[in-house]
Design an enzyme around this catalytic site. Structure first.
Site, PDB file in Angstrom:
ATOM      1  N   GLU A  37       0.846  -1.193   0.000  1.00 26.89           N
ATOM      2  CA  GLU A  37       0.000   0.000   0.000  1.00 26.89           C
ATOM      3  C   GLU A  37       0.883   1.245   0.000  1.00 26.89           C
ATOM      4  OE1 GLU A  37      -2.397   3.078   0.254  1.00 26.89           O
ATOM      5  OE2 GLU A  37      -3.144   1.063  -0.204  1.00 26.89           O
ATOM      6  N   ARG A 111     -17.206   2.780   5.203  1.00 24.71           N
ATOM      7  CA  ARG A 111     -16.073   2.155   4.509  1.00 24.71           C
ATOM      8  C   ARG A 111     -14.935   1.826   5.480  1.00 24.71           C
ATOM      9  NH1 ARG A 111     -15.350   2.183  -1.017  1.00 24.71           N
ATOM     10  NH2 ARG A 111     -17.138   2.952  -2.191  1.00 24.71           N
ATOM     11  N   TYR A 217     -28.734   6.749   4.228  1.00 28.10           N
ATOM     12  CA  TYR A 217     -28.946   5.504   4.958  1.00 28.10           C
ATOM     13  C   TYR A 217     -28.072   5.494   6.198  1.00 28.10           C
ATOM     14  CZ  TYR A 217     -24.941   4.221   1.931  1.00 28.10           C
ATOM     15  OH  TYR A 217     -23.743   4.204   1.240  1.00 28.10           O
ATOM     16  N   ASP A 295     -11.490  -0.950  -9.202  1.00 22.99           N
ATOM     17  CA  ASP A 295     -11.514   0.312  -9.929  1.00 22.99           C
ATOM     18  C   ASP A 295     -10.346   0.481 -10.890  1.00 22.99           C
ATOM     19  OD1 ASP A 295     -13.848   1.074  -8.749  1.00 22.99           O
ATOM     20  OD2 ASP A 295     -12.987   2.631  -7.463  1.00 22.99           O
TER      21      ASP A 295
END
Length: 397
Positions: A37, A111, A217, A295
């Protein structure tokens, strides 16, 4: 972690939802996997994410069921409404009926909660931070990756799960800029206690209006309300995709919308404006022993709430394909099988997501009335029957 002795090693570029799901899926199948990462810590931009049954099936299989139940919220329905008077256009049951139909729940999540749940299942030594990919070389029997910090890594397979700005994609297929979709989104999180007076149901509410739509939501076990307020605009000239914006600006963009919409926006402490970009879906994801995921190869608009779910599916299918291959020439054939399995499906979801921009944003008039009549009749593309090909898919098969 279980092992099956495949002998394949995998370097995953990118520690987001797709990358961590890939690492867990591979390790579960006995495949040596490490995540690299670029950031100094694992973090997720954005706020809310929807995990539909096609994705929760995979995540439950990775041992995350208890954590998803703790931090996620199961919506009882998808409630589609009109922008100004709040009239119900359609109400699709979720929760019990959806779980009975497809075998797994639909979760609304923050997330960061999902990323933390994935990271907690990975051994600490499987994630390397501060590793920004700068070069890669496919030597035929292995791939060498080089990073900005001077590190060099060799693996049998390299997977680019590094998002819409994918360095892996650029190194593999050359530079290509993401395209602005003509939409920007105000996003925010509101403590649920501030909105008690609204009597909000535990639903996903989608408000459709001229040139925009509004979704809200519960997330974080019901402690927060996530909203996304999307409006069309012609251009995006800012350097950043994400700008902190004044709440008054967001309210002005939704002038005349239903009081509930405006009350949710008024209760937020801060809001961010996000440009929505996508890419034309790739027909080819792999070259030699290098492939892409999420993505990096099929960034899409959020109008079907399937971006994260497609990345989770990619991860599961990739692990299945590699588990059936040995460490030799079979690896490249496994990547071709992965690509062949995933490209048609993700391309179809990408197209449906793009079509939502037109459908959700119709100006009041004949087309809008025809759409609303279709929704009232039980059609319109978001019924459980219409979504069965998405929700019922088993990416681990």
């Amino acid at each position: 972690m279980t092992t099956d002795g495949t002998g394949v090693s995998v370097a995953i570029i990118g520690g987001g939802i797709g990358g961590l799901t890939a690492a867990l899926s591979l390790l579960r199948r006995g495949i040596d996997a490490h995540v690299y990462e670029r950031a100094a810590e694992l973090s997720e931009v954005g706020a809310g994410v929807q995990i539909s049954p096609n994705a929760s099936r995979v995540l439950h299989g990775l041992g995350l069921a208890d954590e998803l139940a703790r931090t996620g919220v199961k919506p009882v329905a998808l409630h589609q409404r009109r922008w100004d008077d709040g009239r119900t256009l359609a109400r699709t049951p979720l929760a019990g009926p959806l779980e009975a139909a497809f075998g797994f729940p639909h979760y609304l999540m923050h997330r960061a909660d999902l990323l933390a749940a994935l990271a907690a299942r990975l051994p600490a030594d499987r994630v390397r931070l501060d590793h920004r990919l700068t070069a890669l070389t496919d030597h035929g029997d292995r791939v060498e990756a080089r990073f900005a910090n001077g590190a060099r890594v060799e693996a049998g397979v390299l997977v680019g799960a590094d998002g819409i700005h994918s360095a892996t994609r650029g190194l593999l297929f050359g530079p290509e800029r993401p395209r602005f979709t003509g939409c920007a989104a105000y996003r925010g999180l509101v403590p649920a206690d501030r909105l008690k007076g609204l009597g909000l149901e535990t639903t996903t509410q989608l408000w459709m209006g001229p040139g925009g739509h509004f979704v809200h939501y519960f997330v974080a076990g019901g402690r927060l309300v996530n909203f996304v307020a999307i409006k069309e605009q012609d251009t995006w000239t800012r350097e950043s995709w994400t700008d902190r914006r004044d709440v008054a600006e967001a309210l002005a963009a939704f002038e005349g919308w239903h009081p509930q919409v405006r009350a949710i926006m008024e209760a937020v402490d801060e809001t961010y404006l996000w440009a929505l970009f996508d890419r034309a879906p790739l027909r080819r994801w792999s070259a030699g022993r290098v492939t892409l995921l999420g993505d990096a190869c099929h960034a899409m608009l959020p109008f079907m709430a399937q971006g994260a779910a497609m990345a989770v599916e990619d991860a599961a299918t990739l692990a299945s394909c590699l588990a059936a291959a040995g460490p030799g020439p079979e690896v490249e054939a496994a990547l071709r099988r992965y690509e062949a399995a995933r490209v048609p499906r993700t391309t179809r979801v990408h197209a449906l997501s793009a079509a939502g921009k037109t459908r959700y944003h119709l100006p009041d008039g004949p087309e809008q009335r025809a759409r609303d009549a279709e929704l009232a009749g039980g059609a319109g593309g978001l019924s459980l029957d219409a979504l069965a090909w998405i929700y019922g898919h088993d990416a681990t098969a």
